[in-house]
Design a protein around this motif. Sequence first.
Motif, PDB file in Angstrom:
ATOM      1  N   GLU A  97      -7.898  22.647   3.734  1.00  0.00           N
ATOM      2  CA  GLU A  97      -6.694  22.691   4.563  1.00  0.00           C
ATOM      3  C   GLU A  97      -6.687  21.530   5.561  1.00  0.00           C
ATOM      4  N   VAL A  98      -5.526  20.888   5.687  1.00  0.00           N
ATOM      5  CA  VAL A  98      -5.368  19.760   6.602  1.00  0.00           C
ATOM      6  C   VAL A  98      -4.135  19.999   7.463  1.00  0.00           C
ATOM      7  N   THR A  99      -4.274  19.823   8.777  1.00  0.00           N
ATOM      8  CA  THR A  99      -3.150  19.897   9.702  1.00  0.00           C
ATOM      9  C   THR A  99      -2.856  18.487  10.210  1.00  0.00           C
ATOM     10  N   VAL A 100      -1.574  18.113  10.181  1.00  0.00           N
ATOM     11  CA  VAL A 100      -1.171  16.785  10.635  1.00  0.00           C
ATOM     12  C   VAL A 100       0.008  16.933  11.589  1.00  0.00           C
ATOM     13  N   PHE A 101      -0.082  16.297  12.772  1.00  0.00           N
ATOM     14  CA  PHE A 101       1.058  16.237  13.685  1.00  0.00           C
ATOM     15  C   PHE A 101       1.423  14.779  13.929  1.00  0.00           C
ATOM     16  N   GLU A 102       2.527  14.557  14.628  1.00  0.00           N
ATOM     17  CA  GLU A 102       3.184  13.253  14.818  1.00  0.00           C
ATOM     18  C   GLU A 102       3.906  12.867  13.530  1.00  0.00           C
ATOM     19  N   SER A 103       5.214  12.688  13.644  1.00  0.00           N
ATOM     20  CA  SER A 103       6.042  12.498  12.454  1.00  0.00           C
ATOM     21  C   SER A 103       5.629  11.283  11.629  1.00  0.00           C
ATOM     22  N   GLY A 104       5.273  10.175  12.287  1.00  0.00           N
ATOM     23  CA  GLY A 104       4.855   8.998  11.544  1.00  0.00           C
ATOM     24  C   GLY A 104       3.581   9.239  10.765  1.00  0.00           C
ATOM     25  N   ALA A 105       2.630   9.941  11.376  1.00  0.00           N
ATOM     26  CA  ALA A 105       1.383  10.272  10.691  1.00  0.00           C
ATOM     27  C   ALA A 105       1.638  11.206   9.513  1.00  0.00           C
ATOM     28  N   ILE A 106       2.571  12.128   9.674  1.00  0.00           N
ATOM     29  CA  ILE A 106       2.904  13.041   8.574  1.00  0.00           C
ATOM     30  C   ILE A 106       3.504  12.274   7.407  1.00  0.00           C
ATOM     31  N   LEU A 107       4.435  11.361   7.706  1.00  0.00           N
ATOM     32  CA  LEU A 107       5.036  10.557   6.631  1.00  0.00           C
ATOM     33  C   LEU A 107       3.967   9.760   5.890  1.00  0.00           C
ATOM     34  N   TYR A 108       3.057   9.148   6.641  1.00  0.00           N
ATOM     35  CA  TYR A 108       1.990   8.374   6.015  1.00  0.00           C
ATOM     36  C   TYR A 108       1.096   9.262   5.153  1.00  0.00           C
ATOM     37  N   TYR A 109       0.708  10.414   5.683  1.00  0.00           N
ATOM     38  CA  TYR A 109      -0.164  11.329   4.943  1.00  0.00           C
ATOM     39  C   TYR A 109       0.481  11.726   3.618  1.00  0.00           C
ATOM     40  N   LEU A 110       1.741  12.123   3.676  1.00  0.00           N
ATOM     41  CA  LEU A 110       2.421  12.567   2.459  1.00  0.00           C
ATOM     42  C   LEU A 110       2.623  11.417   1.479  1.00  0.00           C
ATOM     43  N   ALA A 111       2.946  10.235   2.002  1.00  0.00           N
ATOM     44  CA  ALA A 111       3.133   9.073   1.130  1.00  0.00           C
ATOM     45  C   ALA A 111       1.838   8.702   0.420  1.00  0.00           C
ATOM     46  N   GLU A 112       0.726   8.754   1.146  1.00  0.00           N
ATOM     47  CA  GLU A 112      -0.572   8.447   0.537  1.00  0.00           C
ATOM     48  C   GLU A 112      -0.975   9.516  -0.473  1.00  0.00           C
ATOM     49  N   LYS A 113      -0.793  10.769  -0.093  1.00  0.00           N
ATOM     50  CA  LYS A 113      -1.223  11.850  -0.982  1.00  0.00           C
ATOM     51  C   LYS A 113      -0.470  11.833  -2.300  1.00  0.00           C
ATOM     52  N   GLY A 142       4.282   1.855  -0.850  1.00  0.00           N
ATOM     53  CA  GLY A 142       3.798   0.609  -1.427  1.00  0.00           C
ATOM     54  C   GLY A 142       2.441   0.854  -2.055  1.00  0.00           C
ATOM     55  N   HIS A 143       1.950  -0.148  -2.774  1.00  0.00           N
ATOM     56  CA  HIS A 143       0.691   0.032  -3.501  1.00  0.00           C
ATOM     57  C   HIS A 143      -0.419  -0.858  -2.959  1.00  0.00           C
ATOM     58  N   SER A 144      -0.139  -2.127  -2.763  1.00  0.00           N
ATOM     59  CA  SER A 144      -1.165  -3.024  -2.237  1.00  0.00           C
ATOM     60  C   SER A 144      -1.293  -2.840  -0.733  1.00  0.00           C
ATOM     61  N   LEU A 145      -2.396  -3.348  -0.176  1.00  0.00           N
ATOM     62  CA  LEU A 145      -2.588  -3.285   1.270  1.00  0.00           C
ATOM     63  C   LEU A 145      -1.465  -4.008   1.998  1.00  0.00           C
ATOM     64  N   ALA A 146      -1.048  -5.155   1.471  1.00  0.00           N
ATOM     65  CA  ALA A 146       0.028  -5.923   2.099  1.00  0.00           C
ATOM     66  C   ALA A 146       1.331  -5.132   2.110  1.00  0.00           C
ATOM     67  N   GLU A 147       1.659  -4.482   0.991  1.00  0.00           N
ATOM     68  CA  GLU A 147       2.887  -3.681   0.917  1.00  0.00           C
ATOM     69  C   GLU A 147       2.838  -2.515   1.900  1.00  0.00           C
ATOM     70  N   LYS A 148       1.692  -1.862   1.967  1.00  0.00           N
ATOM     71  CA  LYS A 148       1.560  -0.724   2.880  1.00  0.00           C
ATOM     72  C   LYS A 148       1.687  -1.176   4.337  1.00  0.00           C
ATOM     73  N   ALA A 149       1.053  -2.291   4.664  1.00  0.00           N
ATOM     74  CA  ALA A 149       1.134  -2.810   6.034  1.00  0.00           C
ATOM     75  C   ALA A 149       2.568  -3.181   6.380  1.00  0.00           C
ATOM     76  N   HIS A 150       3.290  -3.772   5.424  1.00  0.00           N
ATOM     77  CA  HIS A 150       4.669  -4.171   5.680  1.00  0.00           C
ATOM     78  C   HIS A 150       5.546  -2.949   5.918  1.00  0.00           C
ATOM     79  N   THR A 151       5.324  -1.891   5.138  1.00  0.00           N
ATOM     80  CA  THR A 151       6.074  -0.646   5.353  1.00  0.00           C
ATOM     81  C   THR A 151       5.731  -0.035   6.699  1.00  0.00           C
ATOM     82  N   LEU A 152       4.438   0.038   6.999  1.00  0.00           N
ATOM     83  CA  LEU A 152       4.007   0.705   8.229  1.00  0.00           C
ATOM     84  C   LEU A 152       4.456  -0.033   9.484  1.00  0.00           C
ATOM     85  N   ALA A 186       9.694   3.904   5.898  1.00  0.00           N
ATOM     86  CA  ALA A 186      10.338   3.221   7.026  1.00  0.00           C
ATOM     87  C   ALA A 186      11.802   3.630   7.138  1.00  0.00           C
ATOM     88  N   ASP A 187      12.484   3.721   6.008  1.00  0.00           N
ATOM     89  CA  ASP A 187      13.886   4.155   6.003  1.00  0.00           C
ATOM     90  C   ASP A 187      13.996   5.633   6.351  1.00  0.00           C
TER      91      ASP A 187
END
Length: 204
Positions: free
Chosen positions: A65-81, A87-97, A161-162
């Motif tokens: 079980e994982v608990t995540v707060f802060e909307s940006g962190a939640i979006l990142y967690y779900l996108a990664e999971k 994005g796929h590459s580190l550069a793409e992910k950094a550009h999105t973030l 980001a959108d």
Amino acid sequence: MIDFYTAGTPNGRKVAIMLEELAIPYTEHKVDLSKNEQKSPEFIEMNPNGRIPVIVDRQGPHNKEVTVFESGAILYYLAEKYGNFLGHSLAEKAHTLQWVMFQMSAIGPMFGNYHYGMNTLTPKNPAFIERFEKEALRLLGVMEIQLSKNEYLAGQVYTIADIATYPWIIGFIKSKPEWFESKPSVRRWAQLVGERPAVKKVLP
């Protein structure tokens, strides 16, 4: 299964859009902000800052079980999971973030403070309102430049980001249309994002 604790605010809606975009099962729990339910001991256990939204992923990594707060962190967690909208590459992910952080550090606080000054602060403070209106308009100018060159905020592909930014912008398009008269690219982007089925489900 994900438990989603939320309320009808832009930050809550961005996570709702993400969950709908991913088409994953979740249970929504409404948090009554008018009754300060977000400050209850039970809620503080999930988010020490006492703010919505929060997710509890009952089947997180390694089936823990994982608990995540802060909307940006939640979006990142779900996108990664789920491997989508980031994005796929580190550069793409950094550009999105970087555009997610632009929303979190700039759009949200500046637009939120303007709304507070106009609708909650008493007595009215014209200098306060003017400060945040000027900054909100500057930020829209930044978005206009980016969106005049790109289909979406982070480039040619729809990302978190959108998802993070749209719930904040659409309310002001409706309440302050004069802000957007010289922002055709922002209006074009908002219409494009607003046509997505997941967005329509959350913000009909």
